[in-house]
Motif scaffolding. Structure first.
Motif, PDB file in Angstrom:
ATOM      1  N   ARG A   1      -6.300   1.232  -4.970  1.00 34.78           N
ATOM      2  CA  ARG A   1      -7.592   0.814  -4.402  1.00 34.78           C
ATOM      3  C   ARG A   1      -7.719  -0.701  -4.380  1.00 34.78           C
ATOM      4  O   ARG A   1      -8.202  -1.278  -3.406  1.00 34.78           O
ATOM      5  CB  ARG A   1      -8.737   1.428  -5.203  1.00 34.78           C
ATOM      6  CG  ARG A   1      -8.868   2.915  -4.992  1.00 34.78           C
ATOM      7  CD  ARG A   1      -9.927   3.495  -5.847  1.00 34.78           C
ATOM      8  NE  ARG A   1     -11.223   3.252  -5.199  1.00 34.78           N
ATOM      9  CZ  ARG A   1     -12.378   3.606  -5.718  1.00 34.78           C
ATOM     10  NH1 ARG A   1     -12.405   4.195  -6.885  1.00 34.78           N
ATOM     11  NH2 ARG A   1     -13.496   3.388  -5.075  1.00 34.78           N
ATOM     12  N   GLN A   2      -7.295  -1.338  -5.452  1.00 32.80           N
ATOM     13  CA  GLN A   2      -7.407  -2.791  -5.540  1.00 32.80           C
ATOM     14  C   GLN A   2      -6.574  -3.474  -4.457  1.00 32.80           C
ATOM     15  O   GLN A   2      -7.037  -4.399  -3.789  1.00 32.80           O
ATOM     16  CB  GLN A   2      -6.970  -3.255  -6.927  1.00 32.80           C
ATOM     17  CG  GLN A   2      -7.312  -4.676  -7.241  1.00 32.80           C
ATOM     18  CD  GLN A   2      -7.026  -5.000  -8.707  1.00 32.80           C
ATOM     19  OE1 GLN A   2      -6.213  -4.355  -9.353  1.00 32.80           O
ATOM     20  NE2 GLN A   2      -7.696  -5.996  -9.220  1.00 32.80           N
ATOM     21  N   VAL A   3      -5.352  -3.014  -4.260  1.00 35.47           N
ATOM     22  CA  VAL A   3      -4.494  -3.603  -3.234  1.00 35.47           C
ATOM     23  C   VAL A   3      -5.012  -3.280  -1.838  1.00 35.47           C
ATOM     24  O   VAL A   3      -5.026  -4.142  -0.957  1.00 35.47           O
ATOM     25  CB  VAL A   3      -3.033  -3.130  -3.410  1.00 35.47           C
ATOM     26  CG1 VAL A   3      -2.191  -3.454  -2.198  1.00 35.47           C
ATOM     27  CG2 VAL A   3      -2.434  -3.766  -4.655  1.00 35.47           C
TER      28      VAL A   3
ATOM     29  N   GLU B   1       0.831  -1.206   0.000  1.00 31.56           N
ATOM     30  CA  GLU B   1       0.000   0.000   0.000  1.00 31.56           C
ATOM     31  C   GLU B   1       0.866   1.256   0.000  1.00 31.56           C
ATOM     32  O   GLU B   1       0.557   2.227  -0.677  1.00 31.56           O
ATOM     33  CB  GLU B   1      -0.929   0.010   1.209  1.00 31.56           C
ATOM     34  CG  GLU B   1      -2.057  -0.985   1.107  1.00 31.56           C
ATOM     35  CD  GLU B   1      -2.882  -1.014   2.367  1.00 31.56           C
ATOM     36  OE1 GLU B   1      -2.289  -1.171   3.455  1.00 31.56           O
ATOM     37  OE2 GLU B   1      -4.106  -0.878   2.259  1.00 31.56           O
TER      38      GLU B   1
ATOM     39  N   ARG C   1      -6.293   3.103  -9.405  1.00 34.03           N
ATOM     40  CA  ARG C   1      -7.000   1.822  -9.489  1.00 34.03           C
ATOM     41  C   ARG C   1      -6.200   0.725  -8.807  1.00 34.03           C
ATOM     42  O   ARG C   1      -6.738  -0.058  -8.024  1.00 34.03           O
ATOM     43  CB  ARG C   1      -7.279   1.445 -10.947  1.00 34.03           C
ATOM     44  CG  ARG C   1      -8.122   0.173 -11.102  1.00 34.03           C
ATOM     45  CD  ARG C   1      -8.133  -0.331 -12.536  1.00 34.03           C
ATOM     46  NE  ARG C   1      -6.810  -0.651 -13.043  1.00 34.03           N
ATOM     47  CZ  ARG C   1      -6.081  -1.710 -12.696  1.00 34.03           C
ATOM     48  NH1 ARG C   1      -6.535  -2.555 -11.821  1.00 34.03           N
ATOM     49  NH2 ARG C   1      -4.896  -1.908 -13.223  1.00 34.03           N
TER      50      ARG C   1
ATOM     51  N   LEU D   1      -9.408  -7.097   3.123  1.00 29.88           N
ATOM     52  CA  LEU D   1     -10.205  -8.327   3.215  1.00 29.88           C
ATOM     53  C   LEU D   1      -9.410  -9.459   3.857  1.00 29.88           C
ATOM     54  O   LEU D   1      -9.984 -10.326   4.508  1.00 29.88           O
ATOM     55  CB  LEU D   1     -10.683  -8.758   1.821  1.00 29.88           C
ATOM     56  CG  LEU D   1     -11.727  -7.861   1.177  1.00 29.88           C
ATOM     57  CD1 LEU D   1     -12.025  -8.334  -0.234  1.00 29.88           C
ATOM     58  CD2 LEU D   1     -13.004  -7.808   2.008  1.00 29.88           C
ATOM     59  N   ARG D   2      -8.094  -9.442   3.680  1.00 25.96           N
ATOM     60  CA  ARG D   2      -7.250 -10.494   4.252  1.00 25.96           C
ATOM     61  C   ARG D   2      -6.875 -10.248   5.699  1.00 25.96           C
ATOM     62  O   ARG D   2      -6.462 -11.162   6.396  1.00 25.96           O
ATOM     63  CB  ARG D   2      -5.957 -10.624   3.454  1.00 25.96           C
ATOM     64  CG  ARG D   2      -6.151 -11.286   2.139  1.00 25.96           C
ATOM     65  CD  ARG D   2      -4.802 -11.581   1.541  1.00 25.96           C
ATOM     66  NE  ARG D   2      -4.894 -11.389   0.106  1.00 25.96           N
ATOM     67  CZ  ARG D   2      -3.880 -11.193  -0.680  1.00 25.96           C
ATOM     68  NH1 ARG D   2      -2.667 -11.149  -0.183  1.00 25.96           N
ATOM     69  NH2 ARG D   2      -4.035 -11.035  -1.961  1.00 25.96           N
TER      70      ARG D   2
ATOM     71  N   VAL E   1      -8.098  -2.742  -0.885  1.00 26.32           N
ATOM     72  CA  VAL E   1      -9.276  -3.565  -0.610  1.00 26.32           C
ATOM     73  C   VAL E   1      -8.868  -5.009  -0.377  1.00 26.32           C
ATOM     74  O   VAL E   1      -9.339  -5.664   0.554  1.00 26.32           O
ATOM     75  CB  VAL E   1     -10.295  -3.451  -1.768  1.00 26.32           C
ATOM     76  CG1 VAL E   1     -11.369  -4.522  -1.668  1.00 26.32           C
ATOM     77  CG2 VAL E   1     -10.921  -2.071  -1.781  1.00 26.32           C
ATOM     78  N   SER E   2      -7.954  -5.510  -1.204  1.00 25.96           N
ATOM     79  CA  SER E   2      -7.497  -6.899  -1.072  1.00 25.96           C
ATOM     80  C   SER E   2      -6.850  -7.138   0.286  1.00 25.96           C
ATOM     81  O   SER E   2      -7.128  -8.139   0.947  1.00 25.96           O
ATOM     82  CB  SER E   2      -6.519  -7.221  -2.194  1.00 25.96           C
ATOM     83  OG  SER E   2      -5.974  -8.499  -2.024  1.00 25.96           O
ATOM     84  N   LEU E   3      -5.998  -6.226   0.710  1.00 23.00           N
ATOM     85  CA  LEU E   3      -5.334  -6.383   2.003  1.00 23.00           C
ATOM     86  C   LEU E   3      -6.318  -6.213   3.158  1.00 23.00           C
ATOM     87  O   LEU E   3      -6.184  -6.878   4.181  1.00 23.00           O
ATOM     88  CB  LEU E   3      -4.183  -5.389   2.137  1.00 23.00           C
ATOM     89  CG  LEU E   3      -2.980  -5.673   1.229  1.00 23.00           C
ATOM     90  CD1 LEU E   3      -1.942  -4.574   1.368  1.00 23.00           C
ATOM     91  CD2 LEU E   3      -2.369  -7.026   1.531  1.00 23.00           C
TER      92      LEU E   3
END
Length: 132
Positions: free
Chosen positions: A99-101, A22, A96, A107-108, A103-105
């Motif tokens: 944001r993708q990373v 991030e 983009r 969620l994990r 959100v992914s992190l």
């Protein structure tokens, strides 16, 4: 663009993260935003200069060169406009990816419990029977 999309300025994104992907992507967003600002400033300056030149020529306050009014300015403005468009695309892709990373992190990440875990139930000690 960054603030509208992510809710934070490019400078503040780096302060939101200590380390990891991030932070790397926050730095990429910051760099892309700075590049866009720089190219946009160059484009604006060139366009304002050309507009001033055209206004003077249209009012008859300056002699018109036989090579043209704008000469190389038009080409420079076109190049800067293309560079600006590329910088916008680059910044959008960096946002983009960030944001993708993020959100992914998120969620994990282990979730903290809002309610404390129930106390362990105690079982009565087993009866020990002696010798038989």
């Amino acid at each position: 663009m960054v603030h509208e999309t992510l809710g934070a300025s490019p400078q503040d994104l780096g302060r939101l993260h200590d380390d990891g992907p991030e932070l790397v992507l926050a730095d990429l967003v910051y760099t892309a935003a700075r590049l866009l600002d720089h190219v946009h400033e160059q484009f604006t300056d060139a366009a304002q200069s050309a507009a001033s030149t055209l206004a003077r020529a249209a009012s008859g306050n300056t002699p018109i060169n036989s090579l043209g009014v704008l000469q190389n300015s038009g080409t420079q403005i076109d190049i800067l406009a293309a560079r600006r468009a590329d910088a916008v695309d680059h910044l959008r892709e960096a946002i983009r990816a960030y944001r993708q990373v993020a959100v992914s992190l998120a969620l994990r990440a282990p979730r903290t419990r809002a309610v404390p875990a129930p106390a362990p139930t105690s079982t009565p000690p087993a009866r020990v029977t002696r010798g038989r």
